[in-house]
Design an enzyme around this catalytic site. Structure first.
Site, PDB file in Angstrom:
ATOM      1  N   ASP A  80     -27.158  -0.440 -57.502  1.00  0.00           N
ATOM      2  CA  ASP A  80     -27.518   0.621 -57.175  1.00  0.00           C
ATOM      3  C   ASP A  80     -28.953  -0.033 -57.563  1.00  0.00           C
ATOM      4  O   ASP A  80     -29.741   1.363 -57.080  1.00  0.00           O
ATOM      5  CB  ASP A  80     -26.881   1.832 -58.262  1.00  0.00           C
ATOM      6  N   ASP A  83     -29.596  -4.374 -61.249  1.00  0.00           N
ATOM      7  CA  ASP A  83     -28.217  -5.027 -61.152  1.00  0.00           C
ATOM      8  C   ASP A  83     -26.986  -5.194 -60.288  1.00  0.00           C
ATOM      9  O   ASP A  83     -27.829  -5.302 -59.265  1.00  0.00           O
ATOM     10  CB  ASP A  83     -27.459  -4.219 -62.473  1.00  0.00           C
ATOM     11  N   TYR A 232     -24.098   6.250 -65.716  1.00  0.00           N
ATOM     12  CA  TYR A 232     -23.930   7.556 -63.871  1.00  0.00           C
ATOM     13  C   TYR A 232     -23.260   8.876 -64.618  1.00  0.00           C
ATOM     14  O   TYR A 232     -22.383   9.337 -63.737  1.00  0.00           O
ATOM     15  CB  TYR A 232     -24.337   7.049 -63.218  1.00  0.00           C
ATOM     16  N   GLU A 469     -37.752  -1.047 -63.208  1.00  0.00           N
ATOM     17  CA  GLU A 469     -36.599  -1.084 -62.073  1.00  0.00           C
ATOM     18  C   GLU A 469     -36.725  -0.248 -60.594  1.00  0.00           C
ATOM     19  O   GLU A 469     -37.054   1.156 -60.928  1.00  0.00           O
ATOM     20  CB  GLU A 469     -34.956  -0.999 -62.788  1.00  0.00           C
TER      21      GLU A 469
END
Length: 489
Positions: A80, A83, A232, A469
């Site tokens: 995603d 990571d 999430y 990120e």
């Protein structure tokens, strides 16, 4: 490192573009479009293709045992963000947005349409596996996020448990199932004219997954707990995904069942945000298409809700609930704000496109809104991301003369296998690489990061994941607007 410089040059040659100097107010949208799609190659999990099909050459195979703990093949898909976890909820949303962009702007995407379809197929293939591997089970994630986040290692090296997560009749997840159905239905339309057999498989599977979402109601956050929260969580509940999934299946099939189902759900929320979690605004714009373009009165209520959403976004609207930075950027939330900017911008360009086709206009109180009103706000957002901002910094890696160099991304920040063949263990990557002030050795071309803070500031700090990120869903939503502005007459 020299390798990353050579790689960048080879990518630019292969794309037929150059970074060049971005003139303020005149970004190179075609260059940005190509790079925004290339980014997805850097997020791939599984066995990577060879040659031109894999231009991000510092990445290698990873996650080849994914699914084995459940005795199924769940390789593929995307990580995603920075990571090494595969979260299907945001991944499916990313896929839906890429497909929507491809459908809405296909004529404007050439010559990037082939690459966009490849990006969609990579996630769709994985989602098909998740939906078809085991009866009465939808796999929704791979990798324990708590364990993964304690490591700073390349995906090629990861030695953490690849825990498999799923929903079932006794542990439902209408939200992730509804989004998965939307992604498969949208992808089925993308491939309808180029791979009919594949398209039919996608649509058949979408229908089954959506039926699962309807029949077994519940939030996947309740079923899976810490496996998906707080990362999430489905904070908005699952009704929005049922509306979103039904909207996509209605567009893909024109089956009155989905229209009637939408009516049975009743009125939805009135949001001022659109994201991987809250789909109401996207569904309203998608459904408004028939009202605006075809004057279908059955969809007027969705048109009204879509326009109420726009009124909450526009800065001069009396009902606006949207904050803007001094530099002109939509600012919704402190963490990864650009995800909301790109998703909302997609809705602005798309509704502007519908309005332009029929010369439609509407009012926000005494403010008259035309297609140009929405287009200008959308352009301001895209231009800001591409460097027309107080810092003169592009927030897309590899685009423009100045962009983030220390992004929060394991693969980008650690040396590639080619330059460092020896395994870098779970904790071994922190001190020499994560905490380093040096630029990342590998350029994740096209990655759009979380972005600046509410004061238009950006520290370019690898440890600051809220701003540094990248994420698939940030890019998934900007592809459409970039195609729109790249070919706007």
């Amino acid at each position: 490192m020299a390798m990353s410089s050579l790689f960048l040059i080879s990518v630019l040659i292969s794309l037929g573009t150059s970074i060049g100097i971005v003139q303020a107010g005149n970004p190179n949208y075609r260059d940005a479009l190509a790079k925004s799609i290339l980014f997805f190659q850097g997020q791939r999990s599984g066995k990577l293709p060879s040659g031109a099909a894999q231009q991000i050459t510092w990445r290698s195979n990873s996650g080849l045992s994914d699914g084995q703990l459940a005795k199924v093949d769940l390789t593929g898909g995307y990580y995603d963000g920075g990571d090494n976890v595969k979260f299907n909820f945001p991944m499916a949303f990313t896929s839906t947005m890429l497909s929507w962009g491809s459908l809405e702007y296909s004529k404007k995407m050439e010559p990037q349409l082939t690459n966009t379809r490849a990006a969609i197929r990579w996630s769709a293939n994985y989602l098909l596996k998740c939906a078809r591997a085991t009866p009465d089970r939808l796999y929704v994630g791979i990798g324990d996020p708590d364990v993964d986040h304690k490591c700073w290692e390349r995906p090629e090296d990861m030695d953490t448990a690849r825990t498999v997560y799923w929903i079932s009749p006794s542990n439902p997840g209408s939200d992730v199932a509804g989004e998965t159905a939307a992604a498969l239905a949208a992808a089925s339309m993308v491939f309808r004219r180029v791979d009919l057999k594949y398209s039919k498989l996608l649509l058949r599977t979408a229908k089954k997954v959506f039926q699962f979402a309807i029949q077994y109601r519940g939030a996947y956050s309740d079923s899976l707990g810490s496996a998906v929260c707080p990362f999430y969580c489905s904070y908005s509940g699952y009704k929005d995904e049922l509306v979103w999934g039904a909207a996509w299946l209605l567009r893909a099939t024109n089956d009155v069942f989905y229209f009637n189902f939408l009516k049975s759900l009743g009125a939805g929320d009135s949001p001022d945000i659109f994201s991987w979690d809250n789909k109401f605004a996207g569904a309203y714009v998608l459904l408004s298409r028939r009202a605006v373009l075809n004057n279908d009165k059955n969809f007027d209520s969705y048109k009204q809700q879509a326009e109420q959403f726009m009124c909450r976004i526009l800065p001069n609207s009396p009902s606006s609930s949207t904050q803007y930075t001094k530099g002109g950027l939509i600012f919704k939330l402190p963490e990864s704000n650009l995800q909301y900017v790109t998703s909302i911008t997609f809705l602005l360009t798309t509704y502007s496109k519908y309005m332009s086709a029929t010369k439609h206009r509407f009012n926000c109180g005494n403010l008259v809104v035309t297609s140009s009103t929405l287009r200008n706000i959308a352009k301001r957002q895209v231009d800001y991301i591409l460097g027309v901002n107080p810092l003169n910094m592009s927030y897309m890696v590899g685009y423009g003369p100045r962009y983030p160099k220390r992004i929060h991304h394991r693969g980008s920040s650690l040396p590639s296998l080619a330059s460092h063949p020896k395994t870098i263990g779970c904790e071994a990557g922190f001190q020499p690489f994560f905490y380093s002030s040096n630029p990342n050795p590998n350029l994740l071309v096209g990655a759009v990061v979380g972005g600046p803070n509410q004061n238009d500031g950006f520290p370019d700090d690898r440890t600051d994941y809220s701003h540094s990120e990248p994420a698939t869903y940030i890019n998934g939503a900007i592809v459409g607007p970039l195609a729109y502005f790249a070919n706007l007459n």
